[in-house]
Design a protein around this motif. Structure first.
Motif, mmCIF file in Angstrom:
data_model
loop_
_atom_site.group_PDB
_atom_site.id
_atom_site.type_symbol
_atom_site.label_atom_id
_atom_site.label_comp_id
_atom_site.label_asym_id
_atom_site.label_seq_id
_atom_site.Cartn_x
_atom_site.Cartn_y
_atom_site.Cartn_z
ATOM 1 N N GLN A 53 0.827 -1.204 0.000
ATOM 2 C CA GLN A 53 0.000 0.000 0.000
ATOM 3 C C GLN A 53 0.866 1.261 0.000
ATOM 4 O OE1 GLN A 53 -2.562 -2.187 -0.855
ATOM 5 N NE2 GLN A 53 -3.659 -0.343 -0.273
ATOM 6 N N LYS A 54 1.977 1.223 0.723
ATOM 7 C CA LYS A 54 2.885 2.369 0.714
ATOM 8 C C LYS A 54 3.484 2.590 -0.668
ATOM 9 C CE LYS A 54 4.416 2.639 5.552
ATOM 10 N NZ LYS A 54 5.591 2.553 6.460
ATOM 11 N N SER A 55 3.761 1.489 -1.380
ATOM 12 C CA SER A 55 4.338 1.606 -2.723
ATOM 13 C C SER A 55 3.365 2.275 -3.699
ATOM 14 C CB SER A 55 4.735 0.222 -3.258
ATOM 15 O OG SER A 55 3.587 -0.555 -3.598
ATOM 16 N N LEU A 56 2.081 2.264 -3.336
ATOM 17 C CA LEU A 56 1.063 2.932 -4.150
ATOM 18 C C LEU A 56 0.934 4.404 -3.790
ATOM 19 C CD1 LEU A 56 -1.775 0.221 -4.040
ATOM 20 C CD2 LEU A 56 -0.155 0.650 -5.906
ATOM 21 N N GLY A 57 1.734 4.845 -2.812
ATOM 22 C CA GLY A 57 1.682 6.229 -2.382
ATOM 23 C C GLY A 57 0.666 6.496 -1.289
ATOM 24 N N HIS A 58 0.143 5.429 -0.666
ATOM 25 C CA HIS A 58 -0.859 5.596 0.375
ATOM 26 C C HIS A 58 -0.211 5.840 1.740
ATOM 27 C CE1 HIS A 58 -4.178 3.196 -1.971
ATOM 28 N NE2 HIS A 58 -3.521 4.057 -2.734
ATOM 29 N N ALA A 59 -0.923 6.565 2.590
ATOM 30 C CA ALA A 59 -0.493 6.757 3.976
ATOM 31 C C ALA A 59 -0.987 5.575 4.790
ATOM 32 C CB ALA A 59 -1.069 8.051 4.526
ATOM 33 N N VAL A 60 -0.082 4.912 5.509
ATOM 34 C CA VAL A 60 -0.443 3.710 6.260
ATOM 35 C C VAL A 60 -0.009 3.842 7.713
ATOM 36 C CG1 VAL A 60 -0.244 1.205 6.436
ATOM 37 C CG2 VAL A 60 -0.180 2.303 4.175
ATOM 38 N N SER A 61 -0.929 3.579 8.627
ATOM 39 C CA SER A 61 -0.605 3.556 10.052
ATOM 40 C C SER A 61 -0.240 2.132 10.459
ATOM 41 C CB SER A 61 -1.798 4.032 10.891
ATOM 42 O OG SER A 61 -2.026 5.410 10.712
ATOM 43 N N ALA A 62 0.814 2.016 11.278
ATOM 44 C CA ALA A 62 1.280 0.708 11.743
ATOM 45 C C ALA A 62 1.088 0.597 13.245
ATOM 46 C CB ALA A 62 2.753 0.525 11.389
ATOM 47 N N PHE A 63 0.416 -0.473 13.673
ATOM 48 C CA PHE A 63 0.173 -0.711 15.091
ATOM 49 C C PHE A 63 1.029 -1.897 15.532
ATOM 50 C CE2 PHE A 63 -3.475 1.365 13.285
ATOM 51 C CZ PHE A 63 -3.753 2.364 14.203
ATOM 52 N N HIS A 64 2.054 -1.592 16.308
ATOM 53 C CA HIS A 64 3.010 -2.604 16.732
ATOM 54 C C HIS A 64 2.464 -3.426 17.893
ATOM 55 C CE1 HIS A 64 6.438 -1.012 14.330
ATOM 56 N NE2 HIS A 64 5.731 0.105 14.421
ATOM 57 N N CYS A 65 3.039 -4.599 18.075
ATOM 58 C CA CYS A 65 2.651 -5.492 19.155
ATOM 59 C C CYS A 65 3.439 -5.123 20.411
ATOM 60 C CB CYS A 65 2.931 -6.941 18.755
ATOM 61 S SG CYS A 65 2.641 -8.137 20.082
ATOM 62 N N SER A 66 2.764 -4.874 21.521
ATOM 63 C CA SER A 66 3.467 -4.477 22.741
ATOM 64 C C SER A 66 4.256 -5.632 23.358
ATOM 65 C CB SER A 66 2.479 -3.917 23.768
ATOM 66 O OG SER A 66 1.492 -4.870 24.102
ATOM 67 N N SER A 67 3.934 -6.869 22.972
ATOM 68 C CA SER A 67 4.706 -8.020 23.443
ATOM 69 C C SER A 67 5.978 -8.195 22.628
ATOM 70 C CB SER A 67 3.865 -9.298 23.352
ATOM 71 O OG SER A 67 2.752 -9.227 24.197
ATOM 72 N N ASP A 68 5.942 -7.713 21.367
ATOM 73 C CA ASP A 68 7.094 -7.782 20.473
ATOM 74 C C ASP A 68 6.988 -6.647 19.458
ATOM 75 O OD1 ASP A 68 9.203 -8.326 18.835
ATOM 76 O OD2 ASP A 68 8.433 -10.234 18.079
ATOM 77 N N PRO A 69 7.610 -5.490 19.725
ATOM 78 C CA PRO A 69 7.486 -4.329 18.843
ATOM 79 C C PRO A 69 7.928 -4.569 17.404
ATOM 80 C CG PRO A 69 8.472 -3.707 20.937
ATOM 81 C CD PRO A 69 8.433 -5.212 20.910
ATOM 82 N N ASP A 70 8.701 -5.634 17.174
ATOM 83 C CA ASP A 70 9.114 -5.938 15.801
ATOM 84 C C ASP A 70 7.986 -6.575 14.993
ATOM 85 O OD1 ASP A 70 11.706 -4.988 16.195
ATOM 86 O OD2 ASP A 70 12.396 -6.909 16.994
ATOM 87 N N SER A 71 6.912 -6.970 15.669
ATOM 88 C CA SER A 71 5.752 -7.557 14.999
ATOM 89 C C SER A 71 4.618 -6.545 14.944
ATOM 90 C CB SER A 71 5.270 -8.808 15.749
ATOM 91 O OG SER A 71 6.240 -9.830 15.698
ATOM 92 N N LEU A 72 3.705 -6.765 14.010
ATOM 93 C CA LEU A 72 2.551 -5.883 13.869
ATOM 94 C C LEU A 72 1.288 -6.545 14.412
ATOM 95 C CD1 LEU A 72 2.997 -4.376 10.274
ATOM 96 C CD2 LEU A 72 3.477 -3.275 12.467
ATOM 97 N N ASP A 73 0.457 -5.723 15.046
ATOM 98 C CA ASP A 73 -0.867 -6.171 15.473
ATOM 99 C C ASP A 73 -1.954 -5.640 14.547
ATOM 100 O OD1 ASP A 73 -0.534 -7.886 17.581
ATOM 101 O OD2 ASP A 73 -0.648 -6.344 19.132
ATOM 102 N N GLY A 74 -1.594 -4.681 13.704
ATOM 103 C CA GLY A 74 -2.593 -4.133 12.798
ATOM 104 C C GLY A 74 -2.025 -3.054 11.905
ATOM 105 N N ILE A 75 -2.709 -2.787 10.805
ATOM 106 C CA ILE A 75 -2.374 -1.670 9.924
ATOM 107 C C ILE A 75 -3.673 -1.025 9.451
ATOM 108 C CG2 ILE A 75 -0.210 -2.701 9.112
ATOM 109 C CD1 ILE A 75 -1.676 -3.279 6.417
ATOM 110 N N VAL A 76 -3.604 0.257 9.146
ATOM 111 C CA VAL A 76 -4.734 0.965 8.537
ATOM 112 C C VAL A 76 -4.201 1.770 7.363
ATOM 113 C CG1 VAL A 76 -6.508 2.732 8.811
ATOM 114 C CG2 VAL A 76 -6.059 1.136 10.678
ATOM 115 N N ASP A 77 -4.739 1.519 6.180
ATOM 116 C CA ASP A 77 -4.436 2.355 5.024
ATOM 117 C C ASP A 77 -5.327 3.591 5.154
ATOM 118 O OD1 ASP A 77 -4.482 3.630 2.484
ATOM 119 O OD2 ASP A 77 -3.886 1.773 1.498
ATOM 120 N N GLU A 78 -4.730 4.709 5.579
ATOM 121 C CA GLU A 78 -5.498 5.922 5.844
ATOM 122 C C GLU A 78 -6.050 6.546 4.565
ATOM 123 O OE1 GLU A 78 -6.105 6.770 8.839
ATOM 124 O OE2 GLU A 78 -4.540 5.828 10.078
#
Length: 336
Positions: A53-78
């Motif tokens: 989605q970022k490669s398409l020029g979209h703004a994307v929010s990344a929600f990291h995992c508090s148990s492991d910040p290197d992992s994601l718990d969610g994303i939103v293409d704004e």
């Protein structure tokens, strides 16, 4: 124009796990709720979709995992308001309107259940030990909260009103009452305290330095309410130590972050707002020691999580994930 942000959708706090995951799908037109065990590729799938989605020029929010910040718990293409989120424990959710605004992606469909049945006792034991580690982290944060409350400062309502008016002076009034979502900008993880403050543009940060995050709670709540009265959306960022208190506030339509942290890159700093005396001798050191203990407990939880992944990963048919990825991409492309 909205931009993507980085933060945590939930965190382990003094009150247990605090979830703000409803803020991911409540503002999205289409959300995919991923169900699956550790090590089945949930975070990897979200990372690939995010980069696409970022490669398409979209703004994307990344929600990291508090148990492991290197992992994601969610994303939103704004840009298109499409989202994906991990909907498994401790943040278990189902689509409020299945098929219409939400769909389930089940990683369990690609697991060798016959092989996993033989590992049932081990899986249950690891999960039980992991739960104890999380509980220990929350108990240490509860003790740290008591230190923070013992040093609590009284905010001046008049001064809070003046500062909030000054901060919001440039905001235009829109129709209606602004929406509110709650996430975490910082959390205590197996890596220690992790904050995403540095990911915000330095020219859009207002700093109100405080010995403890809770010392500016009144100001942040008052500012949030006034902003909503102007029709502006707000994102509240509570403290993971004291989740009933705010430590940051974000106005997404204007990319403006108001924080209790001191930062040299802030466009404006209200140094004299917090008028409390210095912390009691030794209290800050004790506070830091307790939060370090919480992070150590999170480290044990992470070790057990990795052990659990080692059970599930060999029993997962990762070649089937292309089906999920294609399904998400087609749905997101239809939102244009």
């Amino acid at each position: 124009m909205k931009t993507g942000i980085e933060c945590f959708a939930g965190a382990n706090t003094s009150a247990g796990f605090y979830s703000g995951f409803d803020g991911i799908f409540s503002a999205s037109r289409k959300t995919f709720f991923i169900k699956g065990a550790p090590g089945t590729g949930k975070s990897g799938l979200m990372k690939r979709i995010m980069q696409r989605q970022k490669s398409l020029g979209h703004a994307v929010s990344a929600f990291h995992c508090s148990s492991d910040p290197d992992s994601l718990d969610g994303i939103v293409d704004e840009t298109i308001m499409g989202a994906i989120m991990d909907a498994t424990a401790p943040h278990t959710y189902d689509p409020p309107f299945p098929g219409a605004t939400g769909s389930i992606l089940s990683m369990g469909d690609f697991l060798d259940e016959g092989a996993l049945y033989k590992e049932a006792d081990q899986i249950q034991k690891i999960n039980s030990d992991m739960k104890k580690a999380f509980h220990a982290a929350c108990r240490y944060l509860k003790s740290a909260e008591e230190i923070e409350r013992a040093n609590e400062a009284e905010e001046d309502m008049r001064l809070a009103g003046e500062v909030s008016e000054e901060i919001l002076a440039f905001l235009p009034k829109k129709s209606g009452f602004g929406a509110k979502r709650t996430f975490f900008l910082d959390a205590y993880t197996h890596k220690g305290r992790v904050s995403y403050l540095s990911t915000f543009h330095s020219g859009s940060i207002i700093s109100i330095p405080s010995p403890f995050p809770s010392h500016v709670d009144m100001l942040l709540r008052l500012t949030a309410h006034k902003a909503q009265s102007l029709g502006q959306d707000v994102i509240l960022f509570p403290s993971p130590v004291c989740p009933s208190k705010l430590s940051h506030l974000y106005l997404p339509d204007h990319c403006l972050l108001i924080t209790s942290e001191e930062t040299d890159t802030a466009q404006k700093t209200y140094e004299s707002y917090v008028r409390s005396p210095a912390c009691r001798p030794g209290d800050k050191d004790l506070y830091n020691a307790l939060t370090e203990k919480a992070s150590a407990a999170m480290g044990e939880a992470k070790r057990l999580h990795d052990e659990l992944e080692s059970v599930y990963t060999p029993r997962m048919d990762f070649s089937r994930l292309i089906e999920c990825e294609t399904r998400v991409i087609q749905a997101f492309d239809a939102l244009k």
